[in-house]
Scaffold this motif. Structure first.
Motif, short mmCIF file in Angstrom:
data_model
loop_
_atom_site.label_atom_id
_atom_site.label_comp_id
_atom_site.label_asym_id
_atom_site.label_seq_id
_atom_site.Cartn_x
_atom_site.Cartn_y
_atom_site.Cartn_z
N VAL A 156 0.56 -0.52 0.08
CA VAL A 156 -0.25 -0.07 0.16
C VAL A 156 0.58 1.37 0.22
O VAL A 156 1.44 1.19 1.02
N PRO A 157 0.56 1.91 -1.45
CA PRO A 157 2.19 2.99 -1.52
C PRO A 157 1.01 4.22 -0.31
O PRO A 157 -0.71 4.40 -0.65
N VAL A 158 1.61 5.75 0.52
CA VAL A 158 1.13 5.99 0.87
C VAL A 158 2.40 7.56 0.92
O VAL A 158 3.07 6.76 0.44
N LYS A 159 1.44 8.60 0.84
CA LYS A 159 2.66 9.87 0.21
C LYS A 159 3.46 9.67 0.59
O LYS A 159 5.11 9.87 -0.05
N ASP A 160 3.87 9.51 1.87
CA ASP A 160 5.41 8.99 3.19
C ASP A 160 5.21 7.72 3.33
O ASP A 160 4.82 7.26 4.31
N GLY A 161 5.85 7.15 2.65
CA GLY A 161 6.11 5.51 2.64
C GLY A 161 5.67 4.41 1.55
O GLY A 161 4.76 5.41 1.46
N PHE A 162 4.81 3.58 2.56
CA PHE A 162 4.61 2.25 2.26
C PHE A 162 4.30 1.47 3.22
O PHE A 162 5.03 1.38 4.30
N PHE A 163 3.49 0.52 3.43
CA PHE A 163 2.72 -0.39 4.04
C PHE A 163 3.01 -1.45 3.22
O PHE A 163 2.45 -2.27 1.79
N VAL A 164 3.59 -2.88 3.99
CA VAL A 164 3.29 -4.56 3.56
C VAL A 164 2.38 -5.21 4.25
O VAL A 164 2.65 -5.09 5.74
N LEU A 165 1.04 -5.77 3.81
CA LEU A 165 0.93 -7.17 4.39
C LEU A 165 0.96 -8.89 3.38
O LEU A 165 1.27 -8.20 2.33
N ARG A 166 1.85 -8.86 4.55
CA ARG A 166 2.34 -10.30 4.49
C ARG A 166 1.57 -11.67 5.75
O ARG A 166 1.56 -11.08 5.96
N TYR A 167 1.63 -12.46 4.29
CA TYR A 167 1.04 -13.91 4.50
C TYR A 167 2.16 -15.34 3.93
O TYR A 167 2.50 -14.97 2.82
N SER A 168 2.84 -15.48 4.98
CA SER A 168 4.05 -16.85 4.24
C SER A 168 3.24 -17.85 5.53
O SER A 168 3.23 -17.53 6.97
N ALA A 169 3.38 -19.24 4.79
CA ALA A 169 2.88 -20.39 4.72
C ALA A 169 4.37 -21.74 5.13
O ALA A 169 3.82 -21.53 3.12
N PRO A 170 3.64 -22.87 4.70
CA PRO A 170 3.84 -24.10 3.99
C PRO A 170 3.06 -23.80 2.64
O PRO A 170 2.29 -23.84 3.35
#
Length: 193
Positions: A156-170
């Motif tokens: 998720v890009p925002v004006k100052d920086g960005f967010f990352v939502l991450r899912y990881s699984a076998p």
């Protein structure tokens, strides 16, 4: 005494319903000044034991993990805010380029990468992609076992920086927790835009 027993019998189903509702509701996490999200109930917050602090990296967030499997691997969900000037990824585009394609330009030995698509994280525009890569466990072993790992990202890009939502699984059990990740993504609310 009979009244107390009758009251306990009547209230027991209501208490059970309240407990079930609490399990489904999950736990709200607020990264002060950055975001709010609801993680799945029963998942445990994980901490990085070594390395630079969030303030030193300028990357703020949280990660939770589910139940470990026989190989000691657990599904994980993380939400992180990458502030301007962070030490890991300068821009959202650089993060996407780094994680949405093979490092050497070609997928090796069964790795798979999806194309980057448009999506939403909460009510925010997001770039969404997934991949199948491999991990080795236990890492300190002379002969570690190669495990396929599924990962999904919402950037998720925002004006100052960005967010990352991450899912990881076998990969063998990744589908079992995709709904948990989808609920986290739907609950995402940035506090700085």
């Amino acid at each position: 005494m009979r009244k107390i027993l009758a009251l306990a019998v009547l209230l027991a189903p209501a208490a059970a319903l309240a407990a079930d509702a609490g399990k489904e509701a999950g736990m709200t996490h607020t990264e002060t000044g950055y975001f709010e999200v609801r993680f799945p109930a029963g998942w445990q917050k994980t901490e990085a034991p070594f390395g630079l602090s969030d303030a030193e990296k300028k990357v703020y967030g949280a990660e939770v993990s589910g139940e470990r499997d026989a190989d000691g691997l657990a599904p994980k969900i993380s939400v992180r805010y990458y502030a301007p000037g962070n030490l890991l990824h300068k821009t959202a585009e650089k993060f996407i380029r780094t994680h949405s394609r093979p490092a050497l330009g070609a997928a090796l030995d069964g790795q798979k990468y999806s194309s980057v698509k448009r999506g939403l994280a909460g009510r925010q525009y997001a770039r969404v992609f997934d991949r199948k890569i491999f991990d080795f466990t236990p890492q300190e072993s002379l002969h570690p076992k190669k495990i396929a790992v599924y990962e999904k990202f919402h950037v998720v890009p925002v004006k100052d920086g960005f967010f990352v939502l991450r899912y990881s699984a076998p990969a063998a059990r990744a589908k079992a927790h995709l709904r948990d990740y989808a609920a986290v993504v739907a609950s995402f609310k940035p506090l700085n835009r």
